[in-house]
Write a protein that holds these residues in place. Structure first.
Motif, PDB file in Angstrom:
ATOM      1  N   ARG A 120       0.831  -1.204   0.000  1.00  0.00           N
ATOM      2  CA  ARG A 120       0.000   0.000   0.000  1.00  0.00           C
ATOM      3  C   ARG A 120       0.869   1.258   0.000  1.00  0.00           C
ATOM      4  O   ARG A 120       2.017   1.254   0.447  1.00  0.00           O
ATOM      5  N   SER A 121       0.292   2.344  -0.496  1.00  0.00           N
ATOM      6  CA  SER A 121       0.968   3.636  -0.417  1.00  0.00           C
ATOM      7  C   SER A 121       0.925   4.138   1.020  1.00  0.00           C
ATOM      8  O   SER A 121      -0.033   3.881   1.755  1.00  0.00           O
ATOM      9  N   TYR A 122       1.954   4.851   1.420  1.00  0.00           N
ATOM     10  CA  TYR A 122       1.961   5.439   2.747  1.00  0.00           C
ATOM     11  C   TYR A 122       0.901   6.535   2.859  1.00  0.00           C
ATOM     12  O   TYR A 122       0.650   7.285   1.906  1.00  0.00           O
ATOM     13  N   GLU A 123       0.291   6.633   4.028  1.00  0.00           N
ATOM     14  CA  GLU A 123      -0.637   7.719   4.321  1.00  0.00           C
ATOM     15  C   GLU A 123       0.144   9.019   4.534  1.00  0.00           C
ATOM     16  O   GLU A 123       1.335   9.001   4.865  1.00  0.00           O
ATOM     17  N   SER A 124      -0.554  10.146   4.371  1.00  0.00           N
ATOM     18  CA  SER A 124       0.091  11.451   4.577  1.00  0.00           C
ATOM     19  C   SER A 124       0.688  11.562   5.972  1.00  0.00           C
ATOM     20  O   SER A 124       1.786  12.115   6.153  1.00  0.00           O
ATOM     21  N   SER A 125      -0.014  11.032   6.974  1.00  0.00           N
ATOM     22  CA  SER A 125       0.493  11.107   8.346  1.00  0.00           C
ATOM     23  C   SER A 125       1.787  10.316   8.501  1.00  0.00           C
ATOM     24  O   SER A 125       2.688  10.714   9.256  1.00  0.00           O
ATOM     25  N   GLU A 126       1.912   9.197   7.792  1.00  0.00           N
ATOM     26  CA  GLU A 126       3.131   8.391   7.856  1.00  0.00           C
ATOM     27  C   GLU A 126       4.292   9.105   7.168  1.00  0.00           C
ATOM     28  O   GLU A 126       5.428   9.093   7.660  1.00  0.00           O
ATOM     29  N   LEU A 127       4.004   9.737   6.028  1.00  0.00           N
ATOM     30  CA  LEU A 127       5.039  10.497   5.327  1.00  0.00           C
ATOM     31  C   LEU A 127       5.520  11.670   6.176  1.00  0.00           C
ATOM     32  O   LEU A 127       6.723  11.952   6.249  1.00  0.00           O
ATOM     33  N   ASP A 128       4.582  12.344   6.830  1.00  0.00           N
ATOM     34  CA  ASP A 128       4.952  13.474   7.691  1.00  0.00           C
ATOM     35  C   ASP A 128       5.805  12.997   8.865  1.00  0.00           C
ATOM     36  O   ASP A 128       6.779  13.656   9.251  1.00  0.00           O
ATOM     37  N   SER A 129       5.441  11.859   9.430  1.00  0.00           N
ATOM     38  CA  SER A 129       6.192  11.309  10.556  1.00  0.00           C
ATOM     39  C   SER A 129       7.616  10.953  10.139  1.00  0.00           C
ATOM     40  O   SER A 129       8.585  11.228  10.865  1.00  0.00           O
ATOM     41  N   LEU A 130       7.759  10.360   8.949  1.00  0.00           N
ATOM     42  CA  LEU A 130       9.084  10.004   8.450  1.00  0.00           C
ATOM     43  C   LEU A 130       9.925  11.253   8.197  1.00  0.00           C
ATOM     44  O   LEU A 130      11.113  11.292   8.546  1.00  0.00           O
ATOM     45  N   ALA A 131       9.326  12.290   7.610  1.00  0.00           N
ATOM     46  CA  ALA A 131      10.062  13.528   7.347  1.00  0.00           C
ATOM     47  C   ALA A 131      10.534  14.168   8.653  1.00  0.00           C
ATOM     48  O   ALA A 131      11.677  14.639   8.745  1.00  0.00           O
ATOM     49  N   ARG A 132       9.679  14.179   9.668  1.00  0.00           N
ATOM     50  CA  ARG A 132      10.076  14.751  10.962  1.00  0.00           C
ATOM     51  C   ARG A 132      11.224  13.960  11.577  1.00  0.00           C
ATOM     52  O   ARG A 132      12.133  14.537  12.194  1.00  0.00           O
ATOM     53  N   TYR A 133      11.193  12.647  11.406  1.00  0.00           N
ATOM     54  CA  TYR A 133      12.277  11.829  11.948  1.00  0.00           C
ATOM     55  C   TYR A 133      13.597  12.136  11.236  1.00  0.00           C
ATOM     56  O   TYR A 133      14.643  12.296  11.877  1.00  0.00           O
ATOM     57  N   LEU A 134      13.563  12.246   9.912  1.00  0.00           N
ATOM     58  CA  LEU A 134      14.783  12.553   9.162  1.00  0.00           C
ATOM     59  C   LEU A 134      15.345  13.917   9.545  1.00  0.00           C
ATOM     60  O   LEU A 134      16.567  14.126   9.514  1.00  0.00           O
ATOM     61  N   GLU A 135      14.459  14.850   9.901  1.00  0.00           N
ATOM     62  CA  GLU A 135      14.898  16.197  10.271  1.00  0.00           C
ATOM     63  C   GLU A 135      15.819  16.192  11.487  1.00  0.00           C
ATOM     64  O   GLU A 135      16.540  17.154  11.733  1.00  0.00           O
ATOM     65  N   ARG A 136      15.813  15.124  12.250  1.00  0.00           N
ATOM     66  CA  ARG A 136      16.747  15.028  13.372  1.00  0.00           C
ATOM     67  C   ARG A 136      18.195  14.951  12.882  1.00  0.00           C
ATOM     68  O   ARG A 136      19.123  15.276  13.628  1.00  0.00           O
ATOM     69  N   PHE A 137      18.360  14.507  11.634  1.00  0.00           N
ATOM     70  CA  PHE A 137      19.697  14.236  11.114  1.00  0.00           C
ATOM     71  C   PHE A 137      20.150  15.249  10.062  1.00  0.00           C
ATOM     72  O   PHE A 137      21.323  15.620  10.025  1.00  0.00           O
ATOM     73  N   PHE A 138      19.243  15.671   9.177  1.00  0.00           N
ATOM     74  CA  PHE A 138      19.590  16.642   8.136  1.00  0.00           C
ATOM     75  C   PHE A 138      18.302  17.272   7.616  1.00  0.00           C
ATOM     76  O   PHE A 138      17.208  16.741   7.809  1.00  0.00           O
ATOM     77  N   ASP A 139      18.439  18.423   6.971  1.00  0.00           N
ATOM     78  CA  ASP A 139      17.274  19.126   6.438  1.00  0.00           C
ATOM     79  C   ASP A 139      16.705  18.373   5.244  1.00  0.00           C
ATOM     80  O   ASP A 139      17.456  17.927   4.362  1.00  0.00           O
ATOM     81  N   VAL A 140      15.393  18.248   5.206  1.00  0.00           N
ATOM     82  CA  VAL A 140      14.733  17.567   4.092  1.00  0.00           C
ATOM     83  C   VAL A 140      13.486  18.343   3.693  1.00  0.00           C
ATOM     84  O   VAL A 140      12.860  19.000   4.527  1.00  0.00           O
ATOM     85  N   PRO A 141      13.101  18.263   2.414  1.00  0.00           N
ATOM     86  CA  PRO A 141      11.779  18.757   2.025  1.00  0.00           C
ATOM     87  C   PRO A 141      10.712  17.791   2.534  1.00  0.00           C
ATOM     88  O   PRO A 141      11.028  16.696   3.011  1.00  0.00           O
ATOM     89  N   ALA A 142       9.467  18.182   2.429  1.00  0.00           N
ATOM     90  CA  ALA A 142       8.379  17.279   2.796  1.00  0.00           C
ATOM     91  C   ALA A 142       8.316  16.123   1.800  1.00  0.00           C
ATOM     92  O   ALA A 142       8.835  16.211   0.682  1.00  0.00           O
ATOM     93  N   PHE A 143       7.690  15.030   2.204  1.00  0.00           N
ATOM     94  CA  PHE A 143       7.412  13.939   1.275  1.00  0.00           C
ATOM     95  C   PHE A 143       6.060  14.176   0.618  1.00  0.00           C
ATOM     96  O   PHE A 143       5.128  14.692   1.245  1.00  0.00           O
ATOM     97  N   VAL A 144       5.946  13.764  -0.646  1.00  0.00           N
ATOM     98  CA  VAL A 144       4.689  13.945  -1.359  1.00  0.00           C
ATOM     99  C   VAL A 144       3.982  12.619  -1.629  1.00  0.00           C
ATOM    100  O   VAL A 144       2.755  12.576  -1.751  1.00  0.00           O
ATOM    101  N   SER A 145       4.732  11.532  -1.717  1.00  0.00           N
ATOM    102  CA  SER A 145       4.128  10.228  -2.002  1.00  0.00           C
ATOM    103  C   SER A 145       5.162   9.149  -1.745  1.00  0.00           C
ATOM    104  O   SER A 145       6.348   9.425  -1.554  1.00  0.00           O
ATOM    105  N   GLY A 146       4.704   7.905  -1.764  1.00  0.00           N
ATOM    106  CA  GLY A 146       5.657   6.813  -1.649  1.00  0.00           C
ATOM    107  C   GLY A 146       5.044   5.559  -1.073  1.00  0.00           C
ATOM    108  O   GLY A 146       3.908   5.544  -0.599  1.00  0.00           O
ATOM    109  N   LEU A 147       5.819   4.506  -1.154  1.00  0.00           N
ATOM    110  CA  LEU A 147       5.489   3.234  -0.552  1.00  0.00           C
ATOM    111  C   LEU A 147       6.761   2.683   0.066  1.00  0.00           C
ATOM    112  O   LEU A 147       7.828   3.294  -0.047  1.00  0.00           O
ATOM    113  N   GLU A 148       6.641   1.564   0.733  1.00  0.00           N
ATOM    114  CA  GLU A 148       7.775   1.045   1.484  1.00  0.00           C
ATOM    115  C   GLU A 148       9.021   0.918   0.618  1.00  0.00           C
ATOM    116  O   GLU A 148       8.984   0.331  -0.462  1.00  0.00           O
TER     117      GLU A 148
END
Length: 238
Positions: A120-148
């Motif tokens: 399944r495709s990731y939900e927006s909340s999951e993409l946002d959670s992943l982006a926030r986690y990556l922000e602990r390490f380096f600057d990233v843009p938001a995610f727009v779509s994706g799957l595992e």
């Protein structure tokens, strides 16, 4: 005086699953249909081997096979916001691969929630959670779509976020008994877990404006719209 012949690069195709070498990584480039042939583009490739084609397996237990080409910025070869290595992040993303290490992933609740998703495709909340986690390490843009194992960032200036990062460069082995694989429907040379150790590679060049222009030029030749995209990719679970 005899002119030196031009150096013609050859597209190198990578199938990362099971190699433990190429991913996790940021890929700056284009997702392309599998039917697109890159054979006629070899002459336009930079000779240093810093643009590769990646055959990714994604989607968790229900697999799909997105194909992309561009510059591969391996997380293991780069450093985070504080100048330190990205070992903690790499360890978590590698724990998601093939037979996931759920014990290790207990230390990574954000990543653990994203593994074994059955296509399944990731939900927006999951993409946002992943982006926030990556922000602990380096600057990233938001995610727009994706799957595992294959997630696309929102359109961005890739140089703003990833300029100066080290880029994987690949060259073909030169010894006579090298295990090289060429598929009829895959222009260039193919490397997977059976022969990845044969590939000559390093991460000493950097992602810069010249590299971005080369990727955009290849995209234009393929008729792919827009500027290069950025993706986060890791080895898929099975």
């Amino acid at each position: 005086m005899t002119a030196c012949p031009a150096i013609i690069a050859v597209m190198i195709s990578l199938e990362p699953l099971g190699t433990g070498v190429f991913l996790p990584a940021i890929l700056i480039g284009y997702e392309a249909p599998g039917a697109v042939s890159l054979e006629h583009l070899n002459a336009a490739l930079p000779p240093d081997g810093a643009i590769v084609r990646v055959f990714q397996q994604a989607g968790g237990d229900c697999m799909s096979y997105p194909t992309a080409f561009g510059a591969l910025l391996r997380l293991e070869a780069n450093r985070g916001r504080d100048g330190g290595p990205l070992d903690v992040l790499v360890r978590g993303l590698k724990a998601m691969s093939e037979d996931p290490d759920m014990e290790t992933l207990r230390q990574y609740p954000v990543l653990r929630a994203l593994v074994g998703t059955s296509g399944r495709s990731y939900e927006s909340s999951e993409l946002d959670s992943l982006a926030r986690y990556l922000e602990r390490f380096f600057d990233v843009p938001a995610f727009v779509s994706g799957l595992e194992a294959f997630v696309c960032f929102a359109p961005c200036d890739a140089l703003e976020f990833f300029g100066g990062w080290n880029v994987l460069t690949c060259r073909l082995p030169t010894h006579d008994d090298a295990r090289l694989t060429i598929y009829a429907d895959t222009p260039g040379h193919h490397f997977d877990e059976s022969n990845a150790s044969e590939l000559i590679r390093d991460d000493i060049r950097v992602f810069d404006a010249e590299r971005l222009r080369a990727i955009a030029d290849l995209g234009q030749r393929l008729g792919l719209p827009g500027r290069p995209s950025a993706f986060l990719s890791w080895e898929n679970c099975e």
